[in-house]
Design an enzyme around this catalytic site. Structure first.
Site, PDB file in Angstrom:
ATOM      1  N   LYS A 154       0.820  -1.220   0.000  1.00 53.42           N
ATOM      2  CA  LYS A 154       0.000   0.000   0.000  1.00 53.42           C
ATOM      3  C   LYS A 154       0.852   1.267   0.000  1.00 53.42           C
ATOM      4  O   LYS A 154       0.625   2.167  -0.801  1.00 53.42           O
ATOM      5  CB  LYS A 154      -0.926   0.045   1.228  1.00 53.42           C
ATOM      6  CG  LYS A 154      -1.972  -1.036   1.285  1.00 53.42           C
ATOM      7  CD  LYS A 154      -2.965  -0.764   2.418  1.00 53.42           C
ATOM      8  CE  LYS A 154      -2.329  -0.695   3.786  1.00 53.42           C
ATOM      9  NZ  LYS A 154      -1.856  -1.981   4.311  1.00 53.42           N
ATOM     10  N   ARG A 181      -9.782   1.026   8.694  1.00 55.27           N
ATOM     11  CA  ARG A 181      -9.222  -0.272   9.013  1.00 55.27           C
ATOM     12  C   ARG A 181     -10.172  -1.124   9.838  1.00 55.27           C
ATOM     13  O   ARG A 181      -9.875  -2.269  10.152  1.00 55.27           O
ATOM     14  CB  ARG A 181      -7.967  -0.034   9.820  1.00 55.27           C
ATOM     15  CG  ARG A 181      -6.795  -0.881   9.424  1.00 55.27           C
ATOM     16  CD  ARG A 181      -5.610  -0.296  10.166  1.00 55.27           C
ATOM     17  NE  ARG A 181      -4.423  -1.032  10.089  1.00 55.27           N
ATOM     18  CZ  ARG A 181      -3.372  -0.665   9.357  1.00 55.27           C
ATOM     19  NH1 ARG A 181      -3.433   0.371   8.561  1.00 55.27           N
ATOM     20  NH2 ARG A 181      -2.273  -1.361   9.422  1.00 55.27           N
ATOM     21  N   ARG A 221      -0.119  -8.663  13.521  1.00 50.70           N
ATOM     22  CA  ARG A 221      -0.735  -7.701  12.595  1.00 50.70           C
ATOM     23  C   ARG A 221      -1.563  -8.410  11.531  1.00 50.70           C
ATOM     24  O   ARG A 221      -2.617  -7.919  11.122  1.00 50.70           O
ATOM     25  CB  ARG A 221       0.342  -6.844  11.939  1.00 50.70           C
ATOM     26  CG  ARG A 221       0.880  -5.778  12.905  1.00 50.70           C
ATOM     27  CD  ARG A 221       2.238  -5.291  12.490  1.00 50.70           C
ATOM     28  NE  ARG A 221       2.236  -4.632  11.205  1.00 50.70           N
ATOM     29  CZ  ARG A 221       3.276  -4.640  10.369  1.00 50.70           C
ATOM     30  NH1 ARG A 221       4.362  -5.304  10.671  1.00 50.70           N
ATOM     31  NH2 ARG A 221       3.199  -3.994   9.230  1.00 50.70           N
ATOM     32  N   ARG A 234      11.526  -5.944   4.860  1.00 51.07           N
ATOM     33  CA  ARG A 234      11.285  -4.530   4.592  1.00 51.07           C
ATOM     34  C   ARG A 234      12.232  -3.604   5.366  1.00 51.07           C
ATOM     35  O   ARG A 234      12.486  -3.805   6.536  1.00 51.07           O
ATOM     36  CB  ARG A 234       9.841  -4.177   4.961  1.00 51.07           C
ATOM     37  CG  ARG A 234       9.527  -2.696   4.828  1.00 51.07           C
ATOM     38  CD  ARG A 234       8.067  -2.443   4.712  1.00 51.07           C
ATOM     39  NE  ARG A 234       7.353  -2.604   5.969  1.00 51.07           N
ATOM     40  CZ  ARG A 234       6.044  -2.450   6.071  1.00 51.07           C
ATOM     41  NH1 ARG A 234       5.320  -2.147   5.020  1.00 51.07           N
ATOM     42  NH2 ARG A 234       5.451  -2.614   7.231  1.00 51.07           N
ATOM     43  N   ARG A 240      11.352  -1.333  10.720  1.00 49.41           N
ATOM     44  CA  ARG A 240      10.296  -0.872  11.618  1.00 49.41           C
ATOM     45  C   ARG A 240      10.168  -1.831  12.801  1.00 49.41           C
ATOM     46  O   ARG A 240      10.277  -3.033  12.641  1.00 49.41           O
ATOM     47  CB  ARG A 240       8.964  -0.798  10.864  1.00 49.41           C
ATOM     48  CG  ARG A 240       8.747   0.558  10.217  1.00 49.41           C
ATOM     49  CD  ARG A 240       7.562   0.561   9.290  1.00 49.41           C
ATOM     50  NE  ARG A 240       6.360  -0.049   9.846  1.00 49.41           N
ATOM     51  CZ  ARG A 240       5.198  -0.105   9.213  1.00 49.41           C
ATOM     52  NH1 ARG A 240       5.092   0.426   8.010  1.00 49.41           N
ATOM     53  NH2 ARG A 240       4.161  -0.683   9.767  1.00 49.41           N
TER      54      ARG A 240
END
Ligand code: ADP
Ligand code: ZN
Length: 211
Positions: free
Chosen positions: A13, A88, A170, A127, A159
């Site tokens: 996203k 969300r 998550r 990531r 992160r």
């Protein structure tokens, strides 16, 4: 133009949102980025939100709605926006609809970026984000230094919520709380599914073809 980008964590996203927003010259509104900014600045909202974010759970709806309200009242989103990471939950989606209605606005399209769960986990674990230019990229199939941004020379970081145990949490939260939005927007006739697998350019092409 007013767009919403849906997708699991790691679906791409953020990466695609930046490109779409700049192509159409609309505001890119990422609730995750906004919250991380509040955390960095140590604001009251940031301190509260951080507890949830570190655990991979959702920040309470009231806090998010409050934040979005302020943004919609702001001029920069008047010409259009792309929501990335919001709504969300069903509750957020309903409140968002009401808010827009009150302003005489509506959503033009919802794009659902779809990627297999196995691939999501791999992507999130690989990531990295640049501390200076905020560019997101993956260490998978990457030969350069895992610490230095190839675009600006800034420092790359992982992160906190991209650690394996938090990633799993998550994805669970996504399944339970966010996935129902697909049906919500399908019923409204606003949703288009886009395959999020493949190169950044390929996925961007697919998105542009449905807008
Ligand atoms: P990702 O989509 O990769 O999980 P984001 O950057 O969108 O990452 O979000 C990071 C975290 O910020 C989420 O795990 C959640 O705690 C919080 N967050 C972001 N957007 C929302 C939202 N709309 N509602 C509740 N929490 C949110
Ligand atoms: Zn950089």
């Amino acid at each position: 133009m007013r767009l919403v980008l849906l997708g699991a964590p790691g679906a791409g996203k953020g990466t695609q949102a930046k490109r779409i927003a700049s192509k159409y010259n609309i505001a890119h509104i990422s609730t995750g980025d906004l919250l991380r900014d509040e955390v960095k600045k140590n604001t009251q909202l940031g301190i509260r939100a951080n507890e949830y974010m570190e655990q991979g759970t959702l920040v309470p709806d009231e806090l998010i709605i409050e934040m979005i309200k302020r943004i919609l009242e702001n001029d920069s989103s008047k010409t259009g926006f792309l929501m990335d990471g919001f709504p969300r939950t069903l509750n957020q989606a309903e409140k968002f609809d009401k808010m827009l209605k009150g302003l005489g606005l509506s959503i033009d399209k919802v794009i659902n970026l779809h990627v297999d769960e196995e691939k999501l986990v791999k992507r999130l674990a690989a990531r990295r984000v640049c501390q200076s230019c905020n560019k997101i990229f993956s260490l998978a199939n990457y030969d350069g230094s895992p610490e230095i941004c190839p675009y600006c020379g800034g420092k790359l970081y992982k992160r906190k919520d991209d650690q394996e145990d938090v990633i799993k949490q998550r994805l669970k939260v996504y399944e339970k709380q966010t996935k129902p939005l697909i049906d919500y927007y399908k019923k409204n006739g606003l949703l288009d599914d886009v395959d999020g697998d493949g190169s950044e350019d390929k996925v961007m092409e697919r998105i542009l073809s449905v807008i």
